[in-house]
Write a protein that holds these residues in place. Structure first.
Motif, PDB file in Angstrom:
ATOM      1  N   ILE A   1      87.942 -23.947 -35.328  1.00 10.97           N
ATOM      2  CA  ILE A   1      87.296 -25.179 -35.827  1.00 10.97           C
ATOM      3  C   ILE A   1      88.219 -24.132 -37.463  1.00 10.97           C
ATOM      4  O   ILE A   1      88.659 -24.531 -38.063  1.00 10.97           O
ATOM      5  N   SER A   2      86.822 -23.379 -38.073  1.00 11.74           N
ATOM      6  CA  SER A   2      87.301 -22.804 -38.965  1.00 11.74           C
ATOM      7  C   SER A   2      89.188 -22.497 -39.298  1.00 11.74           C
ATOM      8  O   SER A   2      89.559 -22.312 -40.542  1.00 11.74           O
ATOM      9  N   LEU A   3      88.934 -21.723 -38.481  1.00  8.54           N
ATOM     10  CA  LEU A   3      90.262 -20.103 -38.195  1.00  8.54           C
ATOM     11  C   LEU A   3      91.568 -21.497 -38.359  1.00  8.54           C
ATOM     12  O   LEU A   3      92.521 -21.278 -39.136  1.00  8.54           O
ATOM     13  N   TYR A   4      91.124 -22.649 -37.685  1.00  7.57           N
ATOM     14  CA  TYR A   4      92.848 -23.754 -37.206  1.00  7.57           C
ATOM     15  C   TYR A   4      92.455 -24.532 -38.557  1.00  7.57           C
ATOM     16  O   TYR A   4      93.823 -24.624 -39.107  1.00  7.57           O
ATOM     17  N   ARG A   5      91.562 -24.294 -39.441  1.00 11.65           N
ATOM     18  CA  ARG A   5      91.660 -25.346 -40.757  1.00 11.65           C
ATOM     19  C   ARG A   5      92.408 -24.144 -41.942  1.00 11.65           C
ATOM     20  O   ARG A   5      92.803 -24.655 -42.863  1.00 11.65           O
ATOM     21  N   GLU A   6      91.744 -22.848 -41.513  1.00  8.80           N
ATOM     22  CA  GLU A   6      92.476 -22.207 -42.634  1.00  8.80           C
ATOM     23  C   GLU A   6      93.887 -22.094 -42.375  1.00  8.80           C
ATOM     24  O   GLU A   6      94.750 -22.162 -43.486  1.00  8.80           O
TER      25      GLU A   6
ATOM     26  N   ALA B   1      95.350 -24.842 -44.176  1.00  8.87           N
ATOM     27  CA  ALA B   1      95.369 -25.405 -45.279  1.00  8.87           C
ATOM     28  C   ALA B   1      96.782 -24.136 -45.799  1.00  8.87           C
ATOM     29  O   ALA B   1      96.872 -24.893 -46.602  1.00  8.87           O
ATOM     30  N   ALA B   2      96.933 -23.007 -45.656  1.00 10.05           N
ATOM     31  CA  ALA B   2      97.766 -22.069 -46.046  1.00 10.05           C
ATOM     32  C   ALA B   2      98.849 -22.481 -45.547  1.00 10.05           C
ATOM     33  O   ALA B   2      99.757 -21.155 -45.290  1.00 10.05           O
ATOM     34  N   ARG B   3      99.413 -22.960 -44.520  1.00 11.12           N
ATOM     35  CA  ARG B   3     100.326 -23.061 -43.196  1.00 11.12           C
ATOM     36  C   ARG B   3     101.346 -22.164 -42.779  1.00 11.12           C
ATOM     37  O   ARG B   3     102.260 -21.493 -42.856  1.00 11.12           O
ATOM     38  N   HIS B   4     100.488 -21.138 -42.738  1.00 11.98           N
ATOM     39  CA  HIS B   4     100.149 -19.786 -42.168  1.00 11.98           C
ATOM     40  C   HIS B   4     100.582 -20.200 -39.927  1.00 11.98           C
ATOM     41  O   HIS B   4     100.155 -21.134 -39.380  1.00 11.98           O
ATOM     42  N   PRO B   5     101.439 -19.785 -39.496  1.00  7.42           N
ATOM     43  CA  PRO B   5     102.097 -19.485 -38.185  1.00  7.42           C
ATOM     44  C   PRO B   5     100.598 -19.611 -37.108  1.00  7.42           C
ATOM     45  O   PRO B   5     100.418 -18.192 -37.681  1.00  7.42           O
ATOM     46  N   PHE B   6     100.867 -20.395 -36.057  1.00  6.79           N
ATOM     47  CA  PHE B   6      99.431 -19.784 -35.423  1.00  6.79           C
ATOM     48  C   PHE B   6     100.334 -20.553 -34.112  1.00  6.79           C
ATOM     49  O   PHE B   6     100.594 -21.724 -33.953  1.00  6.79           O
TER      50      PHE B   6
END
Length: 380
Positions: free
Chosen positions: A329-334, A337-342
């Motif tokens: 959940i923390s990685l997802y929200r980060e 927020a940073a608009r990184h592709p994942f």
């Protein structure tokens, strides 16, 4: 009954295929060191050997029945059939039970009771061969049915215990659980039992060979994709060991530590150790982290750590899953927020999961909804 199958070329070919498959599978398990199914899995050596013996018994028992295809005397056919039944009783049935027992790795179960419960069937087979009384067959069928019921009850109880043992000792359950395999094997054995009791012509002879093919394929796959689960044989990765820096003067807890002699204080001490050496160091992200490894990292022992999780009303597996899902959940929200592709799969892997399906199941249990539904709600 045998007159029809003697003239059936397809059945004879299928019969030969079963012999060849069983022999090849036996040799593969005995003589091949590597794992052709999943190179990351190290199967239990004991299970490989017992399964190889089971495959050998299938091949040898099929070879014994071969003369039936060529004998013309009904008396000779009956004799071969009766001796074959005794051989099946002496080999295939007990070996199949042994394989089921050995699959359960929570403890080493004694195998002598298997010989004890099979002995009446052997005696009955010999007695029938000697006096040819149909009443003996009826008694043997009744005993066989009772034996199957008792074995099923025992295996269900053992599987429940095994499941609890897995969740109390392992963070990752991939290549470890057995419920699905036991359901498949139970169905196959039930169909095989119906065949043995009914023995109603060519259809059942075909069914027996098809069951044998499925049984060989399934057991070979299961043996090679089941991890060896001796916790004492699993070592921490070097980088993880280096990241866990224990201060033995302040934090090491062992069986003689006075803290554990006072109710409640021991739980507080272990909670602090978990925070310092598991949560803060993110040790929970290590794949296949066992309870024993975590206990060593904390400086305590497996017994006290297991008691701690029980006192909290959870299993070790549930504790690690909770930390990993929070990390996801923390990685997802980060990333949002940073608009990184994942991808959810990559985030799950970065959160300590080998298998996305395992993560998805754990996530739904924890959050009450699927990963996709949760991510959709998060972005709304």
């Amino acid at each position: 009954m045998y007159e029809e199958i003697r003239q059936d070329t397809i059945f004879i070919m299928l019969y030969g295929v079963v012999i060849a498959m069983a022999a090849i599978a036996c040799c593969y398990l005995l003589f091949r060191d590597g794992n052709a199914f999943d190179r990351e899995v190290t199967p239990p050596v004991r299970l490989r050997r017992w399964t190889a013996v089971l495959f050998a018994s299938i091949a040898m028992n099929h070879l014994w029945y071969l003369p039936i295809f060529f004998l013309t005397s009904n008396e000779d056919v009956i004799t071969v059939d009766l001796i074959g039944g005794v051989l099946d009783t002496l080999t295939f049935f007990p070996l199949a039970i042994v394989v089921l027992f050995v699959m359960l790795q929570d403890r080493r179960r004694p195998l002598w009771p298997i010989a004890a419960i099979m002995a009446p069937l052997v005696v009955g087979g010999v007695a029938y061969f000697a006096i040819r009384s149909h009443d003996i067959i009826l008694v043997m069928y009744a005993y066989f049915l009772l034996m199957c019921i008792a074995l099923t009850i025992y295996m269900v109880r053992s599987l429940r215990q095994y499941g609890r043992w897995l969740r109390d000792n392992f963070a990752d359950l991939e290549h470890k659980e057995l419920w699905k395999s036991f359901v498949v094997l139970t169905i196959l054995m039930a169909v095989f039992g119906i065949y043995v009791v009914s023995n109603m012509g060519p259809i059942y002879h075909y069914a027996m060979q098809i069951i044998a093919v499925v049984l060989i394929c399934h057991l070979l796959w299961r043996v090679e994709t089941l991890s060896s689960l001796n916790p004492d044989s699993i070592n921490l990765e070097n980088n993880t060991l280096e990241s866990v820096n224990l201060d033995h003067e302040e934090t090491v807890v062992n069986a003689t530590t006075p803290l554990f002699s006072r109710k409640g204080v021991g739980d507080e001490a272990i909670s602090a150790l978990l925070q310092k050496h598991c949560i803060d160091t993110q040790l929970y992200l290590q794949h296949d982290l066992t309870l024993l490894q975590l206990a060593k990292a904390l400086g305590t022992n497996r017994f006290y750590l297991s008691q701690y999780f029980s006192s909290q009303g959870m299993t070790y597996n549930a504790y690690i899953n909770e930390l990993r899902i929070d990390h996801f959940i923390s990685l997802y929200r980060e990333a949002i927020a940073a608009r990184h592709p994942f991808t959810a799969q990559q985030l799950a892997h970065d959160s300590g999961y080998h298998s996305y399906s395992t993560f998805s199941h754990a996530f739904k249990q924890r959050m009450g909804q699927t990963v996709t539904a949760w991510m959709r709600d998060e972005t709304e």
